[in-house]
Design a protein around this motif. Structure first.
Motif, PDB file in Angstrom:
ATOM      1  N   ARG A   7      20.192 -41.512  -5.472  1.00 26.79           N
ATOM      2  CA  ARG A   7      20.801 -41.308  -4.027  1.00 26.79           C
ATOM      3  C   ARG A   7      22.131 -40.778  -3.938  1.00 26.79           C
ATOM      4  O   ARG A   7      22.947 -41.166  -4.772  1.00 26.79           O
ATOM      5  N   ARG A   8      22.254 -39.878  -3.187  1.00 21.60           N
ATOM      6  CA  ARG A   8      23.635 -39.000  -3.102  1.00 21.60           C
ATOM      7  C   ARG A   8      24.448 -39.961  -1.987  1.00 21.60           C
ATOM      8  O   ARG A   8      24.038 -39.848  -0.877  1.00 21.60           O
ATOM      9  N   ARG A   9      25.908 -40.005  -2.171  1.00 26.31           N
ATOM     10  CA  ARG A   9      26.636 -40.769  -1.235  1.00 26.31           C
ATOM     11  C   ARG A   9      27.088 -39.596  -0.271  1.00 26.31           C
ATOM     12  O   ARG A   9      27.361 -38.345  -0.346  1.00 26.31           O
ATOM     13  N   VAL A  10      26.697 -39.929   0.934  1.00 22.31           N
ATOM     14  CA  VAL A  10      27.105 -38.948   2.101  1.00 22.31           C
ATOM     15  C   VAL A  10      27.997 -39.486   3.203  1.00 22.31           C
ATOM     16  O   VAL A  10      27.805 -40.830   3.293  1.00 22.31           O
ATOM     17  N   CYS A  11      29.113 -38.947   3.381  1.00 23.44           N
ATOM     18  CA  CYS A  11      30.193 -39.465   4.159  1.00 23.44           C
ATOM     19  C   CYS A  11      29.585 -40.005   5.672  1.00 23.44           C
ATOM     20  O   CYS A  11      29.969 -41.033   6.195  1.00 23.44           O
ATOM     21  N   ALA A  12      28.908 -39.044   6.357  1.00 20.21           N
ATOM     22  CA  ALA A  12      28.523 -39.464   7.638  1.00 20.21           C
ATOM     23  C   ALA A  12      27.346 -38.283   8.062  1.00 20.21           C
ATOM     24  O   ALA A  12      27.147 -37.251   7.161  1.00 20.21           O
ATOM     25  N   LEU A  13      26.447 -38.608   8.907  1.00 23.18           N
ATOM     26  CA  LEU A  13      25.285 -38.045   9.375  1.00 23.18           C
ATOM     27  C   LEU A  13      25.774 -36.977  10.133  1.00 23.18           C
ATOM     28  O   LEU A  13      26.991 -36.973  10.735  1.00 23.18           O
ATOM     29  N   PRO A  14      25.089 -35.550   9.979  1.00 23.47           N
ATOM     30  CA  PRO A  14      25.459 -34.772  10.748  1.00 23.47           C
ATOM     31  C   PRO A  14      25.450 -34.897  12.282  1.00 23.47           C
ATOM     32  O   PRO A  14      24.717 -35.731  12.986  1.00 23.47           O
ATOM     33  N   GLU A  15      26.471 -34.483  13.104  1.00 24.70           N
ATOM     34  CA  GLU A  15      26.371 -34.594  14.488  1.00 24.70           C
ATOM     35  C   GLU A  15      25.209 -33.864  15.135  1.00 24.70           C
ATOM     36  O   GLU A  15      24.750 -34.286  16.272  1.00 24.70           O
ATOM     37  N   ARG A  16      24.734 -32.944  14.829  1.00 27.02           N
ATOM     38  CA  ARG A  16      23.565 -32.015  15.288  1.00 27.02           C
ATOM     39  C   ARG A  16      22.500 -31.869  14.084  1.00 27.02           C
ATOM     40  O   ARG A  16      22.969 -31.717  12.943  1.00 27.02           O
ATOM     41  N   GLN A  17      21.367 -32.095  14.520  1.00 27.82           N
ATOM     42  CA  GLN A  17      20.122 -32.412  13.655  1.00 27.82           C
ATOM     43  C   GLN A  17      19.361 -30.976  13.627  1.00 27.82           C
ATOM     44  O   GLN A  17      18.389 -30.670  12.910  1.00 27.82           O
ATOM     45  N   GLU A  53      34.811 -31.877  -7.625  1.00 28.07           N
ATOM     46  CA  GLU A  53      35.219 -32.860  -6.732  1.00 28.07           C
ATOM     47  C   GLU A  53      34.158 -33.467  -5.682  1.00 28.07           C
ATOM     48  O   GLU A  53      34.067 -34.441  -5.419  1.00 28.07           O
ATOM     49  N   CYS A  54      33.264 -32.555  -5.408  1.00 19.52           N
ATOM     50  CA  CYS A  54      32.042 -32.783  -4.468  1.00 19.52           C
ATOM     51  C   CYS A  54      31.174 -33.882  -5.251  1.00 19.52           C
ATOM     52  O   CYS A  54      30.625 -34.720  -4.791  1.00 19.52           O
ATOM     53  N   ALA A  55      30.894 -33.581  -6.752  1.00 20.68           N
ATOM     54  CA  ALA A  55      30.100 -34.328  -7.439  1.00 20.68           C
ATOM     55  C   ALA A  55      30.629 -35.569  -7.550  1.00 20.68           C
ATOM     56  O   ALA A  55      30.044 -36.769  -7.558  1.00 20.68           O
ATOM     57  N   ARG A  56      31.984 -35.815  -7.678  1.00 19.63           N
ATOM     58  CA  ARG A  56      32.825 -37.308  -7.736  1.00 19.63           C
ATOM     59  C   ARG A  56      32.383 -38.004  -6.510  1.00 19.63           C
ATOM     60  O   ARG A  56      32.104 -39.308  -6.463  1.00 19.63           O
ATOM     61  N   GLN A  57      32.578 -37.280  -5.238  1.00 17.42           N
ATOM     62  CA  GLN A  57      32.607 -37.950  -4.018  1.00 17.42           C
ATOM     63  C   GLN A  57      30.896 -38.424  -3.702  1.00 17.42           C
ATOM     64  O   GLN A  57      30.866 -39.272  -3.039  1.00 17.42           O
ATOM     65  N   MET A  58      30.139 -37.493  -4.105  1.00 18.86           N
ATOM     66  CA  MET A  58      28.710 -37.910  -3.926  1.00 18.86           C
ATOM     67  C   MET A  58      27.966 -38.543  -4.943  1.00 18.86           C
ATOM     68  O   MET A  58      26.935 -39.079  -4.926  1.00 18.86           O
ATOM     69  N   GLU A  59      28.761 -38.911  -6.278  1.00 21.41           N
ATOM     70  CA  GLU A  59      28.389 -39.721  -7.347  1.00 21.41           C
ATOM     71  C   GLU A  59      27.054 -39.219  -8.003  1.00 21.41           C
ATOM     72  O   GLU A  59      26.263 -40.031  -8.353  1.00 21.41           O
ATOM     73  N   VAL A  60      27.253 -37.933  -8.144  1.00 22.40           N
ATOM     74  CA  VAL A  60      26.129 -37.183  -8.668  1.00 22.40           C
ATOM     75  C   VAL A  60      26.822 -36.417  -9.985  1.00 22.40           C
ATOM     76  O   VAL A  60      27.980 -36.109  -9.992  1.00 22.40           O
ATOM     77  N   SER A  61      26.045 -35.681 -10.774  1.00 20.52           N
ATOM     78  CA  SER A  61      26.615 -34.723 -11.820  1.00 20.52           C
ATOM     79  C   SER A  61      27.042 -33.534 -11.054  1.00 20.52           C
ATOM     80  O   SER A  61      26.405 -33.104  -9.967  1.00 20.52           O
ATOM     81  N   ARG A  62      27.940 -32.798 -11.686  1.00 19.51           N
ATOM     82  CA  ARG A  62      28.315 -31.358 -11.213  1.00 19.51           C
ATOM     83  C   ARG A  62      27.079 -30.602 -11.192  1.00 19.51           C
ATOM     84  O   ARG A  62      26.797 -29.739 -10.463  1.00 19.51           O
ATOM     85  N   ALA A  63      26.308 -30.728 -12.324  1.00 19.09           N
ATOM     86  CA  ALA A  63      25.036 -29.846 -12.510  1.00 19.09           C
ATOM     87  C   ALA A  63      23.969 -30.204 -11.178  1.00 19.09           C
ATOM     88  O   ALA A  63      23.588 -29.097 -10.648  1.00 19.09           O
ATOM     89  N   THR A  64      23.823 -31.473 -10.808  1.00 16.69           N
ATOM     90  CA  THR A  64      23.319 -31.647  -9.607  1.00 16.69           C
ATOM     91  C   THR A  64      23.688 -31.139  -8.180  1.00 16.69           C
ATOM     92  O   THR A  64      23.007 -30.675  -7.610  1.00 16.69           O
TER      93      THR A  64
END
Length: 124
Positions: A7-17, A53-64
């Motif tokens: 599972r990837r960490r996401v800050c918030a759901l999008p306001e529009r889907q 930086e994105c990988a660290r925030q989402m708690e996955v590898s950079r390759a992912t």
């Protein structure tokens, strides 16, 4: 047997889907962007984070992150060039628990409520 998707960490759901082009061709199937793909676009293109930086925030590898971002860009490009409908939803992700004050790891305020909710389904 392949290992389960982390599972990837996401800050918030999008306001529009859902987004529709004015000239969308009839009969086109919607382009589906997952929530984690949306998050990589938000973090890297809007917030200006690097892949690491994105990988660290989402708690996955950079390759992912690189793979997720590549898939997301291809879908957004397809929508921009061909029109139709772009929907955002689904995927294997967990919302960060920041609540109204925002998560210290996130660049924007998190979802309302303050609880971490895990999602792994086709809808939001």
């Amino acid at each position: 047997m392949p290992r389960p998707c982390k599972r990837r960490r996401v800050c918030a759901l999008p306001e529009r889907q859902c987004f529709r082009s004015a000239e969308g061709g009839p009969g086109q199937s919607p382009i589906r962007l997952t929530v984690d793909e949306f998050e990589t676009i938000r973090l890297m293109d809007l917030e200006g984070l690097s892949q690491a930086e994105c990988a660290r925030q989402m708690e996955v590898s950079r390759a992912t992150v690189q793979a997720i971002y590549g898939a997301a860009r291809a879908k957004v490009a397809q929508f921009l060039v061909r029109g139709g409908e772009l929907t955002i939803g689904g995927g294997a992700f967990s919302l960060c628990p920041g609540g109204k004050q925002g998560c210290p790891r996130c660049h924007r305020h998190c979802h309302e409520g303050g609880n971490s909710h895990e999602k792994d389904r086709g809808d939001l």
